[in-house]
Every structure is written in structure tokens, then in C-alpha cells.
Scaffold this active site. Sequence first.
Site, PDB file in Angstrom:
ATOM      1  N   THR A  48       0.821  -1.217   0.000  1.00 25.90           N
ATOM      2  CA  THR A  48       0.000   0.000   0.000  1.00 25.90           C
ATOM      3  C   THR A  48       0.856   1.268   0.000  1.00 25.90           C
ATOM      4  O   THR A  48       2.025   1.239   0.406  1.00 25.90           O
ATOM      5  CB  THR A  48      -0.895  -0.020   1.263  1.00 25.90           C
ATOM      6  OG1 THR A  48      -1.475   1.257   1.452  1.00 25.90           O
ATOM      7  CG2 THR A  48      -0.102  -0.363   2.524  1.00 25.90           C
ATOM      8  N   ASP A  49       0.235   2.376  -0.403  1.00 25.13           N
ATOM      9  CA  ASP A  49       0.921   3.679  -0.323  1.00 25.13           C
ATOM     10  C   ASP A  49       1.051   4.151   1.124  1.00 25.13           C
ATOM     11  O   ASP A  49       1.843   5.046   1.420  1.00 25.13           O
ATOM     12  CB  ASP A  49       0.182   4.741  -1.160  1.00 25.13           C
ATOM     13  CG  ASP A  49      -1.288   4.939  -0.805  1.00 25.13           C
ATOM     14  OD1 ASP A  49      -1.794   4.253   0.115  1.00 25.13           O
ATOM     15  OD2 ASP A  49      -1.947   5.791  -1.445  1.00 25.13           O
ATOM     16  N   GLU A  50       0.269   3.542   2.034  1.00 27.69           N
ATOM     17  CA  GLU A  50       0.225   4.057   3.413  1.00 27.69           C
ATOM     18  C   GLU A  50       1.543   3.857   4.151  1.00 27.69           C
ATOM     19  O   GLU A  50       1.786   4.481   5.186  1.00 27.69           O
ATOM     20  CB  GLU A  50      -0.941   3.417   4.187  1.00 27.69           C
ATOM     21  CG  GLU A  50      -2.236   3.595   3.428  1.00 27.69           C
ATOM     22  CD  GLU A  50      -3.502   3.395   4.244  1.00 27.69           C
ATOM     23  OE1 GLU A  50      -3.445   3.469   5.474  1.00 27.69           O
ATOM     24  OE2 GLU A  50      -4.550   3.174   3.617  1.00 27.69           O
TER      25      GLU A  50
ATOM     26  N   TYR B 153      -2.031  -0.537  10.960  1.00 33.01           N
ATOM     27  CA  TYR B 153      -2.141  -1.200   9.651  1.00 33.01           C
ATOM     28  C   TYR B 153      -0.919  -0.878   8.790  1.00 33.01           C
ATOM     29  O   TYR B 153      -0.250  -1.776   8.276  1.00 33.01           O
ATOM     30  CB  TYR B 153      -3.422  -0.747   8.930  1.00 33.01           C
ATOM     31  CG  TYR B 153      -3.419  -1.061   7.443  1.00 33.01           C
ATOM     32  CD1 TYR B 153      -3.440  -2.381   6.982  1.00 33.01           C
ATOM     33  CD2 TYR B 153      -3.376  -0.040   6.484  1.00 33.01           C
ATOM     34  CE1 TYR B 153      -3.420  -2.673   5.617  1.00 33.01           C
ATOM     35  CE2 TYR B 153      -3.360  -0.319   5.127  1.00 33.01           C
ATOM     36  CZ  TYR B 153      -3.383  -1.638   4.698  1.00 33.01           C
ATOM     37  OH  TYR B 153      -3.352  -1.920   3.343  1.00 33.01           O
TER      38      TYR B 153
ATOM     39  N   LYS C 122       2.081  -3.376   7.377  1.00 34.72           N
ATOM     40  CA  LYS C 122       2.390  -3.555   5.950  1.00 34.72           C
ATOM     41  C   LYS C 122       3.852  -3.156   5.689  1.00 34.72           C
ATOM     42  O   LYS C 122       4.548  -3.811   4.910  1.00 34.72           O
ATOM     43  CB  LYS C 122       1.456  -2.722   5.071  1.00 34.72           C
ATOM     44  CG  LYS C 122       0.010  -3.175   5.051  1.00 34.72           C
ATOM     45  CD  LYS C 122      -0.212  -4.577   4.465  1.00 34.72           C
ATOM     46  CE  LYS C 122       0.045  -4.665   2.985  1.00 34.72           C
ATOM     47  NZ  LYS C 122      -0.325  -6.001   2.433  1.00 34.72           N
TER      48      LYS C 122
HETATM   49  P1  NAD Z   1      -9.595  -7.401   2.097  1.00 33.29           P
HETATM   50  O1  NAD Z   1      -9.593  -7.110   3.544  1.00 33.29           O
HETATM   51  O2  NAD Z   1     -10.823  -7.134   1.297  1.00 33.29           O
HETATM   52  O3  NAD Z   1      -9.229  -8.940   1.848  1.00 33.29           O
HETATM   53  C1  NAD Z   1      -8.203  -9.593   2.535  1.00 33.29           C
HETATM   54  C2  NAD Z   1      -8.340 -11.091   2.287  1.00 33.29           C
HETATM   55  O4  NAD Z   1      -7.286 -11.765   2.980  1.00 33.29           O
HETATM   56  C3  NAD Z   1      -9.665 -11.686   2.791  1.00 33.29           C
HETATM   57  O5  NAD Z   1     -10.197 -12.544   1.823  1.00 33.29           O
HETATM   58  C4  NAD Z   1      -9.250 -12.452   4.044  1.00 33.29           C
HETATM   59  O6  NAD Z   1     -10.086 -13.574   4.316  1.00 33.29           O
HETATM   60  C5  NAD Z   1      -7.840 -12.876   3.683  1.00 33.29           C
HETATM   61  N1  NAD Z   1      -7.008 -13.135   4.870  1.00 33.29           N
HETATM   62  C6  NAD Z   1      -6.884 -12.348   5.971  1.00 33.29           C
HETATM   63  N2  NAD Z   1      -6.048 -12.926   6.860  1.00 33.29           N
HETATM   64  C7  NAD Z   1      -5.616 -14.088   6.288  1.00 33.29           C
HETATM   65  C8  NAD Z   1      -4.728 -15.101   6.706  1.00 33.29           C
HETATM   66  N3  NAD Z   1      -4.092 -15.045   7.890  1.00 33.29           N
HETATM   67  N4  NAD Z   1      -4.505 -16.144   5.858  1.00 33.29           N
HETATM   68  C9  NAD Z   1      -5.141 -16.228   4.672  1.00 33.29           C
HETATM   69  N5  NAD Z   1      -5.999 -15.298   4.233  1.00 33.29           N
HETATM   70  C10 NAD Z   1      -6.232 -14.228   5.028  1.00 33.29           C
HETATM   71  O7  NAD Z   1      -8.351  -6.611   1.522  1.00 33.29           O
HETATM   72  P2  NAD Z   1      -8.155  -5.893   0.105  1.00 33.29           P
HETATM   73  O8  NAD Z   1      -8.688  -4.528   0.183  1.00 33.29           O
HETATM   74  O9  NAD Z   1      -8.605  -6.816  -0.956  1.00 33.29           O
HETATM   75  O10 NAD Z   1      -6.558  -5.780   0.073  1.00 33.29           O
HETATM   76  C11 NAD Z   1      -5.762  -6.822  -0.462  1.00 33.29           C
HETATM   77  C12 NAD Z   1      -4.305  -6.436  -0.343  1.00 33.29           C
HETATM   78  O11 NAD Z   1      -4.072  -5.222  -1.033  1.00 33.29           O
HETATM   79  C13 NAD Z   1      -3.850  -6.212   1.094  1.00 33.29           C
HETATM   80  O12 NAD Z   1      -2.554  -6.731   1.238  1.00 33.29           O
HETATM   81  C14 NAD Z   1      -3.839  -4.706   1.250  1.00 33.29           C
HETATM   82  O13 NAD Z   1      -2.878  -4.303   2.186  1.00 33.29           O
HETATM   83  C15 NAD Z   1      -3.468  -4.282  -0.165  1.00 33.29           C
HETATM   84  N6  NAD Z   1      -3.964  -2.960  -0.578  1.00 33.29           N
HETATM   85  C16 NAD Z   1      -5.281  -2.630  -0.449  1.00 33.29           C
HETATM   86  C17 NAD Z   1      -5.731  -1.391  -0.901  1.00 33.29           C
HETATM   87  C18 NAD Z   1      -7.197  -0.998  -0.819  1.00 33.29           C
HETATM   88  O14 NAD Z   1      -7.532   0.141  -1.130  1.00 33.29           O
HETATM   89  N7  NAD Z   1      -8.098  -1.888  -0.448  1.00 33.29           N
HETATM   90  C19 NAD Z   1      -4.830  -0.493  -1.470  1.00 33.29           C
HETATM   91  C20 NAD Z   1      -3.485  -0.862  -1.578  1.00 33.29           C
HETATM   92  C21 NAD Z   1      -3.066  -2.102  -1.141  1.00 33.29           C
HETATM   93  P1  TYD Z   2     -10.730   3.985   4.043  1.00 34.69           P
HETATM   94  O1  TYD Z   2     -11.677   3.579   2.957  1.00 34.69           O
HETATM   95  O2  TYD Z   2     -10.873   3.379   5.396  1.00 34.69           O
HETATM   96  O3  TYD Z   2      -9.263   3.771   3.475  1.00 34.69           O
HETATM   97  P2  TYD Z   2      -7.824   4.264   4.081  1.00 34.69           P
HETATM   98  O4  TYD Z   2      -7.998   4.658   5.490  1.00 34.69           O
HETATM   99  O5  TYD Z   2      -7.023   3.026   3.919  1.00 34.69           O
HETATM  100  O6  TYD Z   2      -7.380   5.400   3.203  1.00 34.69           O
HETATM  101  O7  TYD Z   2     -10.846   5.541   4.219  1.00 34.69           O
HETATM  102  C1  TYD Z   2     -10.625   6.431   3.140  1.00 34.69           C
HETATM  103  C2  TYD Z   2     -10.691   7.847   3.689  1.00 34.69           C
HETATM  104  O8  TYD Z   2     -12.036   8.090   4.112  1.00 34.69           O
HETATM  105  C3  TYD Z   2      -9.828   8.064   4.909  1.00 34.69           C
HETATM  106  O9  TYD Z   2      -9.289   9.369   4.859  1.00 34.69           O
HETATM  107  C4  TYD Z   2     -10.796   7.933   6.081  1.00 34.69           C
HETATM  108  C5  TYD Z   2     -12.093   8.453   5.492  1.00 34.69           C
HETATM  109  N1  TYD Z   2     -13.350   7.858   6.041  1.00 34.69           N
HETATM  110  C6  TYD Z   2     -14.396   8.699   6.438  1.00 34.69           C
HETATM  111  O10 TYD Z   2     -14.290   9.943   6.353  1.00 34.69           O
HETATM  112  N2  TYD Z   2     -15.539   8.147   6.919  1.00 34.69           N
HETATM  113  C7  TYD Z   2     -15.685   6.783   7.035  1.00 34.69           C
HETATM  114  O11 TYD Z   2     -16.750   6.321   7.531  1.00 34.69           O
HETATM  115  C8  TYD Z   2     -14.618   5.928   6.603  1.00 34.69           C
HETATM  116  C9  TYD Z   2     -14.718   4.435   6.701  1.00 34.69           C
HETATM  117  C10 TYD Z   2     -13.461   6.513   6.092  1.00 34.69           C
END
Ligand code: NAD
Ligand code: TYD
Length: 357
Positions: A132-134, A158, A162
Site C-alpha cells: 500500500t501507499d500508506e 495497519y 504492511k
Molecule cells: P480485504 O480485507 O478485502 O481482503 C483480505 C483477504 O485476505 C480476505 O479474503 C481475508 O479472508 C484474507 N485473509 C486475511 N487474513 C488471512 C490469513 N491469515 N490467511 C489467509 N488469508 C487471510 O483486503 P483488500 O482490500 O482486498 O486488500 C488486499 C491487499 O491489497 C492487502 O494486502 C492490502 O494491504 C493491499 N492494498 C489494499 C488497498 C485498498 O484500497 N483496499 C490499497 C493498496 C493495497
Molecule cells: P478507508 O476507505 O478506510 O481507506 P484508508 O484509510 O485506507 O485510506 O478511508 C478512506 C478515507 O475516508 C480516509 O481518509 C478515512 C475516510 N473515512 C471517512 O471519512 N468516513 C468513514 O466512515 C470511513 C470508513 C473513512
Amino acid sequence: MILVTGGAGFIGSNFVLQWIAHESGPVVNLDKLTYAGNPDNLADLKGDTRHLLVRGDINDRALVGKLLREHRPRAIVHFAAESHVDRSIHGPTDFVHTNILGTFSLLEEARSFWSELKEPDRSGFRFLHVSTDEVYGSLAPHDPAFTETTPYAPNSPYAASKAASDHLVRSYHHTYGLPTVTTNCSNNYGPYQFPEKLIPLMVLNGLRRKPLPVYGDGQNVRDWLYVEDHCVAVRLVLGKGRAGETYNIGGRCEMTNLEVARAICVLLDEARPRDAPHEKLIGFVKDRPGHDRRYAMDTRKIEAEFGWKPKESFATGLRKTVEWYLDNAKWVERVTSGEYQRWIEANYSNREMGNRK
Ligand code: NAD
Ligand code: TYD
């Protein structure tokens, strides 16, 4: 054959669906099926022998070792993680367990399997770590976007978990020569996203005429990318990425949370004109502790090396997303019961809604 972890989650399931549609090799999908993992996301693959869903934890080294030796994948694409910042604030333990220790276990098993391979399989193998960018921390308004060399400065449990996993991956390449690649992506949105995250939460709350809770002053900025564009980028990095490299992925689409909420309201007004204006549902609530102000990704490396660019603009991607949630009421109904209700209670009950728009 590739081994995907976390392929029943939001991005992982989009990736598996895209992989089966566009690539020839089968997928073994290892997922613990936590609250965020949902086999319904993969319902379109029912009966398709190219996809095997295995319920299990990436920390279960015996299971991971067995899967690697049985299926002999040419790559591991590692999505599995605890992914929600607010949950990491309420309870960081699972984040350390899965994101740090789980990635470590997976790396150990990958190293053991990979070290038994002969050329050309050995140098062709890839461990693709999705991050992630975070990990880069927070930007001030006029700072340049994060590049692949921006120093890590994670601010939430989180992001810290990561960052730790990224460092472990880096070290396994540097020390053992494991052919790893890491992708760091900005905020994703699109079909199958669990409605604890900003965009699906606001879409579903809006459809139910419930409040749209904006944290703090709503001026925090995120760089939004449609999930299918992210998956295309991951496929490109898997095919062409150089071992040991990291690649930033992002939408070049910086928006404040308030702008995102308003854009959702405009689409909801179109879909449900009788309830317009949805903007009146927007309200400011107590901020997230340690809330990062701004993220932005410099994506010149992946653009220059592989010619990648997002296909969707925020306008087209958001429209598709809102339509998907409107068209998939059953999916929504199934994920918004039980565990989800408990989370909403835990996260929002102490954030009194103020300043209705
Ligand atoms: P998500 O929370 O929707 O899905 C995570 C999945 O991992 C789920 O299916 C869960 O059951 C599985 N999981 C959790 N713990 C596990 C374990 N111990 N063993 C096996 N499986 C397990 O997450 P997402 O949003 O799809 O993100 C996927 C990846 O991309 C993550 O690594 C996250 O850090 C990264 N990412 C997400 C975003 C975003 O905006 N959602 C952006 C950048 C990077
Ligand atoms: P989120 O979707 O949780 O992603 P991340 O924290 O990984 O960026 O949140 C996106 C942005 O939205 C973040 O700045 C937090 C804000 N946010 C709200 O303002 N209200 C909400 O109810 C949630 C879940 C997030």
C-alpha cells in the site's frame, strides 16, 4: 499455475476473476475467509476447474508447504492481509499476526520451495507482494507524490504492519535471492469491496437514507484507483517486473473525502431521484486518531517500464461501482448482517454526528 493468497477478499477476488478471464494458467486460492473473505465474490467461477479455493491461514506453514509442493506454482501473488485502518486502531493484534507473521511464514515456505527448483523455473519464479501507499506516511498539501524511494514512515498499526512485511520481502530478496517484487498501490474502489471502507459504506448508507459519516473536516486526500486497473498493473508486474524491484501504482486522482462523498451523492440522486438530494445525509464525525492527511502516488516508473495507465477515470469507475452495488442487492444483504453490524456499532457509536450538510 499460480498461488494467490487472500483471493476471496476485495482486490484478490477481482484479480482471480480477471486472471481466469485473461490468462491461461489455473489458480490455487488460499484464503482464511475472515470477515473480509467472501466465497460469493468468486461465485462466477463455480465449477471452473481452473480455480481451487482452499480455506486456510498463511501462518499454517504445513499447509502452505503442502500446497506449494502439490501444485508447484510459478508464482505467489500475496494479497492476504488485514486491511482496514480503523480496525487496526481498535485491535492491532490480527494485523501483526497476518500482515507481519503471516508474510514471514509465507516467505519462509516460498524460500524453501524455491530453493529446490532447477533452472529455468528457479529464476522465473516470482513472489509478488501486494502492498500500500500508506507505508510512506502522510503528505503536506504541496509535497511531491510518493516515489519508490520515499522513506517509509507508517502512521497506523495497519500501515506499520504492511511496512514491516515490505521490509521482510525486501530482505528475502537481498539476503537469499528470492525473486520478489513488491507493488505499493493507492486506495482502490470497485465491485466486491466490503462496506467498511469509505466508498461502499457511503453508497450503501446513501441508498438506505442513513448518515454519510465524514471523519474530521473531510479535507483528507486519497488517490483513488479503480480495482480492475490495479489488477492489470499487478498482472503486468508479475509478467515483466524485475526481481527485487518495487513499483508504485496509483490513479493520479487525488480527491478530498468530502469531494468523494459529494460525487457519490450526485450518482445516488440519479439512481434514486425521489430521495434527492443525498448530500443532506453528509455529516462530520469525530476524526480517526492519527488520520493521515494526504496520499498521492508518483506512478512514472510503472508507466515508463510497462506502459501501464488506468483505463477508468474516477467518474467512469465510480459510476460502474455504484451500479454494481445497485445490481447486487443479494451480495450486499449477505455481507451486511452479523459481523458487519457489530463493526458499525463499534466504530461509529462513539462518533457523534455533527454539522449535517
Ligand atoms: P480485504 O480485507 O478485502 O481482503 C483480505 C483477504 O485476505 C480476505 O479474503 C481475508 O479472508 C484474507 N485473509 C486475511 N487474513 C488471512 C490469513 N491469515 N490467511 C489467509 N488469508 C487471510 O483486503 P483488500 O482490500 O482486498 O486488500 C488486499 C491487499 O491489497 C492487502 O494486502 C492490502 O494491504 C493491499 N492494498 C489494499 C488497498 C485498498 O484500497 N483496499 C490499497 C493498496 C493495497
Ligand atoms: P478507508 O476507505 O478506510 O481507506 P484508508 O484509510 O485506507 O485510506 O478511508 C478512506 C478515507 O475516508 C480516509 O481518509 C478515512 C475516510 N473515512 C471517512 O471519512 N468516513 C468513514 O466512515 C470511513 C470508513 C473513512
